[in-house]
Design an enzyme around this catalytic site. Structure first.
Site, PDB file in Angstrom:
ATOM      1  N   GLN A  10      10.996 -21.307  17.713  1.00 24.12           N
ATOM      2  CA  GLN A  10      11.766 -20.848  18.864  1.00 24.12           C
ATOM      3  C   GLN A  10      12.774 -19.776  18.457  1.00 24.12           C
ATOM      4  O   GLN A  10      13.278 -19.784  17.339  1.00 24.12           O
ATOM      5  CB  GLN A  10      12.521 -22.018  19.490  1.00 24.12           C
ATOM      6  CG  GLN A  10      11.643 -22.969  20.266  1.00 24.12           C
ATOM      7  CD  GLN A  10      12.444 -24.084  20.907  1.00 24.12           C
ATOM      8  OE1 GLN A  10      12.244 -25.258  20.621  1.00 24.12           O
ATOM      9  NE2 GLN A  10      13.357 -23.730  21.782  1.00 24.12           N
ATOM     10  N   SER A  88       9.554 -25.157  12.102  1.00 24.18           N
ATOM     11  CA  SER A  88       9.854 -26.096  13.185  1.00 24.18           C
ATOM     12  C   SER A  88       8.659 -26.201  14.138  1.00 24.18           C
ATOM     13  O   SER A  88       7.611 -26.708  13.769  1.00 24.18           O
ATOM     14  CB  SER A  88      11.133 -25.657  13.907  1.00 24.18           C
ATOM     15  OG  SER A  88      11.510 -26.602  14.872  1.00 24.18           O
ATOM     16  N   GLN A 246       9.993 -34.753  11.165  1.00 21.76           N
ATOM     17  CA  GLN A 246      10.353 -33.330  11.221  1.00 21.76           C
ATOM     18  C   GLN A 246      11.413 -33.016  12.265  1.00 21.76           C
ATOM     19  O   GLN A 246      12.327 -32.226  12.033  1.00 21.76           O
ATOM     20  CB  GLN A 246       9.094 -32.498  11.506  1.00 21.76           C
ATOM     21  CG  GLN A 246       9.327 -30.998  11.476  1.00 21.76           C
ATOM     22  CD  GLN A 246       8.858 -30.323  12.749  1.00 21.76           C
ATOM     23  OE1 GLN A 246       9.162 -30.793  13.857  1.00 21.76           O
ATOM     24  NE2 GLN A 246       8.149 -29.228  12.611  1.00 21.76           N
TER      25      GLN A 246
END
Length: 308
Positions: A10, A88, A246
């Site tokens: 993101q 991510s 995570q």
């Protein structure tokens, strides 16, 4: 030549991303048209508004949609990696590249991840900030001292000289002040909607645990380097367990890239909007050849370069 694919997270999104792929390639159109989501993600991707695209729960499927179209086109051109990882959110694209998820599944799954993260962050007065020019050990000392004001932790190990901290707002602000005193060049508040990759996202991890019970995970065809460890999957640890970990653990991106390099990768292709990750790679090792794929121009450049 040994190639690594890395996938953006993101923050690199922009309205219109991926539209050239969708408009020019039937396979890309078929893929996106097959996706079943509870909002018009193609309209958000291609037309905006930017505020809607930036929402975590919308952003994640849109980013992965671009990544999956690019991956599809690279594979059709005969370009595949020896290793892959993502920052991510990008880890889901890496897993799809490896064959763990099919492309449609990956796009739909990260919508659930985004919603889980948004719900977990709701009501927390949180902040994330990049800390530039300070090493890990000194920043850890700052974080420990600032923890007297609330929860704060290092959330991202991006590259030498760029770390990210996250947590409760007052504690993050204090850690930033201490980092400057300790020699950091500057700190930069990040536009995020939660304290991602910290223990404050435990509820998201628990929600994902339930989601994964209903998902199919295939075997990896390409080694994936995982965010939470900076290494390949360890024995007796499952992929769902790694993904649950995570969301509330630091992202060891620098360690992941160094792992690839240590295993012979000399060429890295960043897949998705922007070149943020390529910038990190350059700071990790300037000798690595770097490319990115986000539109027709960059796709053709990579095809020409890697087919020489």
């Amino acid at each position: 030549m040994k190639i690594g694919f890395i996938y953006a997270g993101q923050g690199s999104q922009y309205v219109g991303m991926g539209k050239e792929f969708y408009d020019h390639f039937d396979g890309c159109k078929e893929l996106l048209d097959s996706v079943d989501l509870d909002f018009d993600f193609k309209k958000v991707m291609f037309e905006g508004p930017e505020e809607a695209l930036s929402l975590t729960e919308n952003n994640q499927p849109c980013m992965v949609a671009v990544a999956m179209m690019a991956t599809l086109l690279l594979k059709e051109a005969g370009i595949t990696p020896s290793y892959t990882c993502g920052l991510s959110l990008g880890e889901y694209s890496a897993l799809a590249c490896s064959g763990v998820f099919d492309y449609k599944q990956a796009i739909e799954l990260v919508r659930k991840r985004g919603l889980a993260m948004s719900r977990a962050a709701k009501g927390i007065s949180s902040k994330m900030a990049a800390v530039l020019g300070l090493d890990r050990d000194r920043l850890n000392e700052c974080v420990k001292e600032a923890s007297a004001l609330g929860y704060v932790a290092i959330a991202n190990y991006n590259c030498p000289g760029q770390l990210v901290i996250a947590g409760e707002e007052k504690a993050v602000d204090r850690a930033c002040e201490l980092a400057i005193k300790a020699g950091a060049r500057r700190t930069v508040p990040l536009k995020t909607s939660g304290p991602f990759h910290t223990a404050l996202l435990k509820d998201a991890s628990l929600e994902l645990h339930e989601v994964f019970k209903h998902e199919t995970f295939q075997a990896m065809n390409i080694p994936v380097i995982f965010n939470a460890t900076g290494k390949e999957l360890e024995a007796r640890v499952s992929i769902p367990e790694m993904l649950e970990k995570q969301v509330m653990s630091p992202v060891y991106f620098e360690d992941s890239i160094r792992y690839m390099i240590d295993h012979g990768v000399d060429t890295i292709v960043e897949i998705g909007p922007g070149k943020v990750l390529s910038g990190f790679v350059r700071k990790i090792d300037k000798s690595i050849k770097r490319y990115n794929v986000e539109d027709l121009k960059t796709l053709e450049k990579v095809k020409e370069a890697l087919h020489e």
